[in-house]
Design a protein around this motif. Structure first.
Motif, PDB file in Angstrom:
ATOM      1  N   LYS A 164       0.825  -1.216   0.000  1.00 33.99           N
ATOM      2  CA  LYS A 164       0.000   0.000   0.000  1.00 33.99           C
ATOM      3  C   LYS A 164       0.859   1.266   0.000  1.00 33.99           C
ATOM      4  CE  LYS A 164      -0.569  -0.106   5.047  1.00 33.99           C
ATOM      5  NZ  LYS A 164      -1.550  -0.264   6.150  1.00 33.99           N
ATOM      6  N   TYR A 165       2.165   1.122   0.302  1.00 35.89           N
ATOM      7  CA  TYR A 165       3.071   2.268   0.314  1.00 35.89           C
ATOM      8  C   TYR A 165       3.838   2.425  -0.997  1.00 35.89           C
ATOM      9  CZ  TYR A 165       2.307   1.955   5.365  1.00 35.89           C
ATOM     10  OH  TYR A 165       1.740   1.897   6.624  1.00 35.89           O
ATOM     11  N   ALA A 166       3.515   1.626  -2.004  1.00 32.33           N
ATOM     12  CA  ALA A 166       4.250   1.646  -3.274  1.00 32.33           C
ATOM     13  C   ALA A 166       4.320   3.077  -3.834  1.00 32.33           C
ATOM     14  CB  ALA A 166       3.563   0.721  -4.272  1.00 32.33           C
ATOM     15  N   PRO A 167       5.491   3.462  -4.389  1.00 29.19           N
ATOM     16  CA  PRO A 167       6.708   2.671  -4.612  1.00 29.19           C
ATOM     17  C   PRO A 167       7.748   2.816  -3.498  1.00 29.19           C
ATOM     18  CG  PRO A 167       6.913   4.729  -5.766  1.00 29.19           C
ATOM     19  CD  PRO A 167       5.588   4.784  -5.046  1.00 29.19           C
ATOM     20  N   PHE A 168       7.291   3.049  -2.269  1.00 26.77           N
ATOM     21  CA  PHE A 168       8.220   3.284  -1.162  1.00 26.77           C
ATOM     22  C   PHE A 168       8.071   2.228  -0.066  1.00 26.77           C
ATOM     23  CE2 PHE A 168       7.128   7.509  -2.937  1.00 26.77           C
ATOM     24  CZ  PHE A 168       8.366   7.797  -3.502  1.00 26.77           C
ATOM     25  N   GLN A 169       7.839   0.993  -0.483  1.00 28.90           N
ATOM     26  CA  GLN A 169       7.622  -0.077   0.473  1.00 28.90           C
ATOM     27  C   GLN A 169       8.786  -0.214   1.456  1.00 28.90           C
ATOM     28  OE1 GLN A 169       6.943  -0.168  -2.837  1.00 28.90           O
ATOM     29  NE2 GLN A 169       5.761  -1.985  -3.391  1.00 28.90           N
ATOM     30  N   CYS A 170      10.001  -0.131   0.933  1.00 31.40           N
ATOM     31  CA  CYS A 170      11.166  -0.349   1.786  1.00 31.40           C
ATOM     32  C   CYS A 170      11.330   0.780   2.809  1.00 31.40           C
ATOM     33  CB  CYS A 170      12.424  -0.474   0.934  1.00 31.40           C
ATOM     34  SG  CYS A 170      13.837  -1.064   1.881  1.00 31.40           S
ATOM     35  N   LEU A 171      11.052   2.009   2.406  1.00 28.48           N
ATOM     36  CA  LEU A 171      11.134   3.124   3.347  1.00 28.48           C
ATOM     37  C   LEU A 171      10.128   2.950   4.479  1.00 28.48           C
ATOM     38  CD1 LEU A 171      11.600   6.274   1.065  1.00 28.48           C
ATOM     39  CD2 LEU A 171      13.326   5.015   2.366  1.00 28.48           C
ATOM     40  N   ALA A 172       8.923   2.486   4.134  1.00 26.60           N
ATOM     41  CA  ALA A 172       7.911   2.251   5.152  1.00 26.60           C
ATOM     42  C   ALA A 172       8.370   1.156   6.118  1.00 26.60           C
ATOM     43  CB  ALA A 172       6.592   1.853   4.494  1.00 26.60           C
ATOM     44  N   TYR A 173       8.952   0.095   5.576  1.00 26.20           N
ATOM     45  CA  TYR A 173       9.432  -1.010   6.410  1.00 26.20           C
ATOM     46  C   TYR A 173      10.544  -0.546   7.343  1.00 26.20           C
ATOM     47  CZ  TYR A 173      12.285  -5.102   7.555  1.00 26.20           C
ATOM     48  OH  TYR A 173      13.042  -6.036   8.216  1.00 26.20           O
ATOM     49  N   TRP A 174      11.547   0.155   6.790  1.00 27.07           N
ATOM     50  CA  TRP A 174      12.676   0.594   7.607  1.00 27.07           C
ATOM     51  C   TRP A 174      12.247   1.585   8.676  1.00 27.07           C
ATOM     52  CZ3 TRP A 174      16.877  -1.861   8.336  1.00 27.07           C
ATOM     53  CH2 TRP A 174      17.451  -2.644   7.325  1.00 27.07           C
ATOM     54  N   SER A 175      11.338   2.481   8.324  1.00 29.83           N
ATOM     55  CA  SER A 175      10.846   3.449   9.296  1.00 29.83           C
ATOM     56  C   SER A 175      10.159   2.730  10.457  1.00 29.83           C
ATOM     57  CB  SER A 175       9.877   4.423   8.622  1.00 29.83           C
ATOM     58  OG  SER A 175       9.341   5.327   9.557  1.00 29.83           O
ATOM     59  N   GLU A 176       9.360   1.752  10.126  1.00 30.06           N
ATOM     60  CA  GLU A 176       8.658   0.973  11.138  1.00 30.06           C
ATOM     61  C   GLU A 176       9.629   0.169  11.988  1.00 30.06           C
ATOM     62  OE1 GLU A 176       4.701  -0.992  10.079  1.00 30.06           O
ATOM     63  OE2 GLU A 176       6.081  -2.695  10.278  1.00 30.06           O
ATOM     64  N   LEU A 177      10.624  -0.438  11.333  1.00 33.70           N
ATOM     65  CA  LEU A 177      11.614  -1.245  12.040  1.00 33.70           C
ATOM     66  C   LEU A 177      12.414  -0.393  13.018  1.00 33.70           C
ATOM     67  CD1 LEU A 177      12.790  -4.158  12.173  1.00 33.70           C
ATOM     68  CD2 LEU A 177      14.487  -3.412  10.478  1.00 33.70           C
ATOM     69  N   LEU A 178      12.849   0.788  12.562  1.00 31.56           N
ATOM     70  CA  LEU A 178      13.619   1.667  13.440  1.00 31.56           C
ATOM     71  C   LEU A 178      12.794   2.154  14.614  1.00 31.56           C
ATOM     72  CD1 LEU A 178      15.626   3.743  10.816  1.00 31.56           C
ATOM     73  CD2 LEU A 178      16.476   1.918  12.280  1.00 31.56           C
ATOM     74  N   ASP A 179      11.529   2.432  14.369  1.00 29.82           N
ATOM     75  CA  ASP A 179      10.643   2.833  15.464  1.00 29.82           C
ATOM     76  C   ASP A 179      10.549   1.734  16.512  1.00 29.82           C
ATOM     77  OD1 ASP A 179      10.114   5.313  14.427  1.00 29.82           O
ATOM     78  OD2 ASP A 179       8.175   4.767  13.543  1.00 29.82           O
ATOM     79  N   SER A 180      10.477   0.493  16.052  1.00 32.79           N
ATOM     80  CA  SER A 180      10.376  -0.627  16.997  1.00 32.79           C
ATOM     81  C   SER A 180      11.650  -0.771  17.812  1.00 32.79           C
ATOM     82  CB  SER A 180      10.062  -1.932  16.257  1.00 32.79           C
ATOM     83  OG  SER A 180      11.174  -2.400  15.509  1.00 32.79           O
ATOM     84  N   TYR A 181      12.819  -0.510  17.183  1.00 31.78           N
ATOM     85  CA  TYR A 181      14.082  -0.552  17.919  1.00 31.78           C
ATOM     86  C   TYR A 181      14.111   0.532  18.997  1.00 31.78           C
ATOM     87  CZ  TYR A 181      16.116  -3.563  14.263  1.00 31.78           C
ATOM     88  OH  TYR A 181      16.395  -4.588  13.408  1.00 31.78           O
ATOM     89  N   GLU A 182      13.683   1.730  18.620  1.00 34.84           N
ATOM     90  CA  GLU A 182      13.768   2.842  19.562  1.00 34.84           C
ATOM     91  C   GLU A 182      12.792   2.666  20.721  1.00 34.84           C
ATOM     92  OE1 GLU A 182      13.705   6.612  17.501  1.00 34.84           O
ATOM     93  OE2 GLU A 182      15.866   6.420  17.176  1.00 34.84           O
ATOM     94  N   CYS A 183      11.729   1.930  20.515  1.00 36.71           N
ATOM     95  CA  CYS A 183      10.820   1.617  21.628  1.00 36.71           C
ATOM     96  C   CYS A 183      11.532   0.750  22.664  1.00 36.71           C
ATOM     97  CB  CYS A 183       9.579   0.893  21.111  1.00 36.71           C
ATOM     98  SG  CYS A 183       8.400   1.961  20.278  1.00 36.71           S
ATOM     99  N   LYS A 184      12.493  -0.069  22.207  1.00 34.55           N
ATOM    100  CA  LYS A 184      13.221  -0.958  23.108  1.00 34.55           C
ATOM    101  C   LYS A 184      14.451  -0.295  23.707  1.00 34.55           C
ATOM    102  CE  LYS A 184      11.946  -5.382  20.963  1.00 34.55           C
ATOM    103  NZ  LYS A 184      11.006  -4.887  19.948  1.00 34.55           N
ATOM    104  N   PHE A 185      15.182   0.482  22.872  1.00 34.71           N
ATOM    105  CA  PHE A 185      16.488   0.961  23.289  1.00 34.71           C
ATOM    106  C   PHE A 185      16.579   2.461  23.531  1.00 34.71           C
ATOM    107  CE2 PHE A 185      17.348  -2.515  20.109  1.00 34.71           C
ATOM    108  CZ  PHE A 185      17.448  -3.503  21.059  1.00 34.71           C
TER     109      PHE A 185
END
Length: 211
Positions: A164-185
């Motif tokens: 649904k974020y095309a053509p920026f699928q990877c940016l959406a994934y990385w943004s989400e992944l980094l947010d999840s890291y920062e919630c932990k660290f």
């Protein structure tokens, strides 16, 4: 792996293969200055393809056997192909309008599978392919509740979640992944460099270090 490449600058000692512009790199030029003593280490900068291509295969394997493993041979070949002109980097991103054609170009390079090719696409500004690996599987299970996600289904799951974020699928994934890291660290920008290796699928190491 990136740190191992930087260490290559010093490992060969007097080996001219790690010289740049005819001058040997000096250890004291690149001392890191960290507040935590555990973070203090000496690093070179990332070697160029020219420098890597000068290393013979056995030397390269010996220097990286505990880190790169089976990848060493393909990395050395890539460096030599770039330097010989067999691979012309400045031509790889021609015709960026055909994103799938560029993906096929990358995947024709020995050692480039779907994961490496998706990362390479990001380097030329294309974000439609998510580089999925075991960390992606962990993330989808933990954040998206895809408990049955595995290596066989991960790409299907990725498409269902991020297309649904095309053509920026990877940016959406990385943004989400980094947010999840920062919630932990907490803020990753405040994480000391000696703790970088604990991020991305090695959360248990971080817990041990903190304890």
């Amino acid at each position: 792996m990136a740190r191992a490449f930087c260490d290559l600058r010093f490992e060969p000692g007097n080996n001219s293969s790690m010289r740049s512009n005819g001058q040997k790199r000096q250890r004291d030029e690149l001392n890191t200055d960290q507040s935590d003593d555990n973070c203090k280490r000496v690093l070179g900068t990332f070697p160029s393809s020219e420098e890597l291509a000068r290393l013979n295969g056995e030397t390269f394997k010996e220097l990286t056997k505990n880190v790169l493993g089976y990848r060493a041979k393909d990395i050395l070949k890539l460096a030599k192909d770039v330097e010989s002109g067999n691979i012309k980097l400045d031509e790889l991103d021609e015709g960026l309008e055909d994103k799938d054609a560029l993906l096929r170009k990358f995947m024709q390079i020995k050692g480039f599978g779907s994961f490496a090719s998706a990362n390479a696409l990001m380097c030329v500004g294309l974000y439609h392919k998510v580089p999925a690996d075991t960390e992606t599987i962990r993330h989808l299970k933990e954040v998206h509740g895809r408990n049955n996600c595995n290596k066989d289904t991960v790409m299907k799951d990725v498409e269902e979640i991020y297309d649904k974020y095309a053509p920026f699928q990877c940016l959406a994934y990385w943004s989400e992944l980094l947010d999840s890291y920062e919630c932990k660290f907490g803020k990753l920008s405040e994480l000391q460099s000696c703790a970088y290796h604990t991020i991305s699928g090695r959360l248990e190491s971080f817990d041990t270090m903190v304890d």
